[in-house]
Motif scaffolding. Structure first.
Motif, short mmCIF file in Angstrom:
data_model
loop_
_atom_site.label_atom_id
_atom_site.label_comp_id
_atom_site.label_asym_id
_atom_site.label_seq_id
_atom_site.Cartn_x
_atom_site.Cartn_y
_atom_site.Cartn_z
N GLU A 231 8.33 -11.17 -5.93
CA GLU A 231 8.96 -10.36 -4.89
C GLU A 231 7.94 -9.41 -4.28
OE1 GLU A 231 13.60 -10.27 -6.37
OE2 GLU A 231 12.54 -8.38 -6.17
N VAL A 232 8.17 -9.04 -3.03
CA VAL A 232 7.32 -8.10 -2.31
C VAL A 232 8.07 -6.78 -2.23
CG1 VAL A 232 6.11 -7.60 -0.15
CG2 VAL A 232 6.29 -9.96 -0.96
N TRP A 233 7.44 -5.71 -2.69
CA TRP A 233 8.05 -4.38 -2.67
C TRP A 233 7.11 -3.41 -1.98
CZ3 TRP A 233 12.07 -2.20 -6.24
CH2 TRP A 233 12.92 -3.20 -6.71
N GLY A 234 7.67 -2.37 -1.37
CA GLY A 234 6.86 -1.34 -0.74
C GLY A 234 7.69 -0.11 -0.43
N GLY A 235 7.02 0.97 -0.09
CA GLY A 235 7.71 2.20 0.30
C GLY A 235 7.70 3.27 -0.78
N ILE A 236 8.33 4.41 -0.42
CA ILE A 236 8.42 5.55 -1.33
C ILE A 236 9.88 5.96 -1.41
CG2 ILE A 236 7.71 7.92 -1.77
CD1 ILE A 236 5.24 7.36 -0.06
N PRO A 237 10.57 5.73 -2.50
CA PRO A 237 10.17 4.90 -3.64
C PRO A 237 10.16 3.42 -3.24
CG PRO A 237 12.46 5.56 -3.87
CD PRO A 237 11.93 6.25 -2.65
N ALA A 238 9.47 2.62 -4.03
CA ALA A 238 9.33 1.19 -3.70
C ALA A 238 10.69 0.51 -3.69
CB ALA A 238 8.40 0.52 -4.71
N LYS A 239 10.89 -0.31 -2.66
CA LYS A 239 12.13 -1.08 -2.50
C LYS A 239 11.79 -2.53 -2.18
CE LYS A 239 14.81 2.78 -0.93
NZ LYS A 239 14.69 3.81 0.00
N PHE A 240 12.74 -3.39 -2.45
CA PHE A 240 12.58 -4.81 -2.19
C PHE A 240 12.39 -5.05 -0.69
CE2 PHE A 240 14.62 -8.81 -0.92
CZ PHE A 240 13.83 -9.71 -1.63
N ILE A 241 11.39 -5.89 -0.33
CA ILE A 241 11.16 -6.27 1.06
C ILE A 241 11.51 -7.73 1.27
CG2 ILE A 241 9.41 -6.56 2.86
CD1 ILE A 241 7.96 -4.12 1.64
N SER A 242 10.95 -8.62 0.44
CA SER A 242 11.26 -10.04 0.58
C SER A 242 10.80 -10.78 -0.67
CB SER A 242 10.56 -10.63 1.80
OG SER A 242 9.16 -10.70 1.58
N ASN A 243 11.14 -12.07 -0.71
CA ASN A 243 10.61 -12.95 -1.74
C ASN A 243 9.26 -13.46 -1.25
OD1 ASN A 243 12.74 -12.95 -3.68
ND2 ASN A 243 13.94 -14.14 -2.22
N ARG A 244 8.38 -13.81 -2.14
CA ARG A 244 7.07 -14.32 -1.74
C ARG A 244 7.16 -15.65 -1.02
NH1 ARG A 244 1.92 -13.78 -5.62
NH2 ARG A 244 0.80 -14.44 -3.77
N GLU A 245 8.14 -16.45 -1.32
CA GLU A 245 8.26 -17.75 -0.68
C GLU A 245 8.68 -17.62 0.78
OE1 GLU A 245 8.28 -17.96 -4.84
OE2 GLU A 245 9.91 -17.08 -3.69
N SER A 246 9.38 -16.55 1.11
CA SER A 246 9.84 -16.37 2.49
C SER A 246 8.84 -15.51 3.26
CB SER A 246 11.21 -15.70 2.51
OG SER A 246 11.14 -14.40 1.95
N PRO A 247 8.79 -15.63 4.59
CA PRO A 247 7.85 -14.82 5.35
C PRO A 247 8.16 -13.33 5.26
CG PRO A 247 9.22 -16.18 6.81
CD PRO A 247 9.60 -16.49 5.40
N VAL A 248 7.11 -12.54 5.24
CA VAL A 248 7.26 -11.08 5.20
C VAL A 248 7.62 -10.58 6.59
CG1 VAL A 248 6.07 -8.91 4.70
CG2 VAL A 248 5.58 -10.92 3.32
N PRO A 249 8.68 -9.73 6.73
CA PRO A 249 9.04 -9.23 8.06
C PRO A 249 7.92 -8.41 8.68
CG PRO A 249 10.50 -8.36 6.34
CD PRO A 249 9.49 -9.22 5.68
N VAL A 250 7.78 -8.53 10.00
CA VAL A 250 6.72 -7.82 10.71
C VAL A 250 7.26 -6.54 11.31
CG1 VAL A 250 5.02 -7.98 12.53
CG2 VAL A 250 5.60 -9.98 11.21
N ALA B 166 0.82 -1.21 0.00
CA ALA B 166 0.00 0.00 0.00
C ALA B 166 0.85 1.26 0.00
CB ALA B 166 -0.91 0.00 1.23
N ASN B 167 0.39 2.27 -0.74
CA ASN B 167 0.99 3.60 -0.81
C ASN B 167 2.39 3.64 -1.39
OD1 ASN B 167 -1.26 5.01 0.36
ND2 ASN B 167 -0.67 4.07 2.30
N ALA B 168 2.83 2.58 -2.04
CA ALA B 168 4.16 2.56 -2.65
C ALA B 168 4.18 3.40 -3.91
CB ALA B 168 4.57 1.12 -2.97
N VAL B 169 5.37 3.89 -4.26
CA VAL B 169 5.58 4.59 -5.52
C VAL B 169 6.60 3.78 -6.31
CG1 VAL B 169 6.37 6.71 -6.62
CG2 VAL B 169 5.06 6.84 -4.49
#
Length: 161
Positions: free
Chosen positions: A142-161, A130-133
């Protein structure tokens, strides 16, 4: 990917695209699959509009909607904005716009209020938070987020909390 200068003008196809875009964005209580179908009348290319979800108030650029492709099974949630043109910052009079294609793969999830602000390719199975650019290409799964969007994790691995 090559970019080229595009002229400023409102031709009949752009007016038609604006009409259908407004209709799809602002009509409450219609299913997301139907919104995708209506957006396809603007020129946006859906691999399968009946298998794609488009939420309320999603804006597909009306300057060159035909440069946007969306893969089967993708979900674009409320308030997302997908642009195919951008300003050349080297011209102070704001008169030079460039265009580029936006490609969204299969089974991609675009979160609420995401802005895709440059010509990019989003790989199959990617998630954009949400709200990523988004200003650069996102690889598949891959999971990306932020402004500007950056790599967070791979979909196979758990997303950090």
């Amino acid at each position: 990917m090559t970019n080229k200068i595009i002229p400023r003008k409102y031709n009949l196809s752009r007016i038609r695209a604006k009409f259908f875009s407004c209709l799809a964005r602002k009509m409450p209580f219609i299913p997301g699959e139907m919104r995708a179908m209506i957006h396809s009348f603007t020129g946006v290319k859906f691999e399968s509009a009946s298998k794609t979800f488009v939420g309320e108030d999603v804006y597909f650029d009306s300057v060159r909607p035909q440069l946007i492709t969306v893969g089967k099974g993708s979900r674009i949630t409320e308030g997302a904005k997908i642009l195919t043109h951008f300003l050349d910052q080297n011209f102070p009079d704001c008169s030079h716009f460039y265009e580029g294609s936006v490609s969204i793969g299969k089974d991609v999830f675009i979160g609420i209020n995401v802005v895709i602000a440059s010509p990019v390719s989003i790989g199959d199975g990617a998630i954009v938070g949400a709200n990523a650019v988004v200003t650069k290409d996102i690889p598949a799964n891959e999971v990306w987020g932020g402004i500007p969007a950056k790599f967070i994790s791979n979909r196979e691995s758990p997303v950090p909390v």
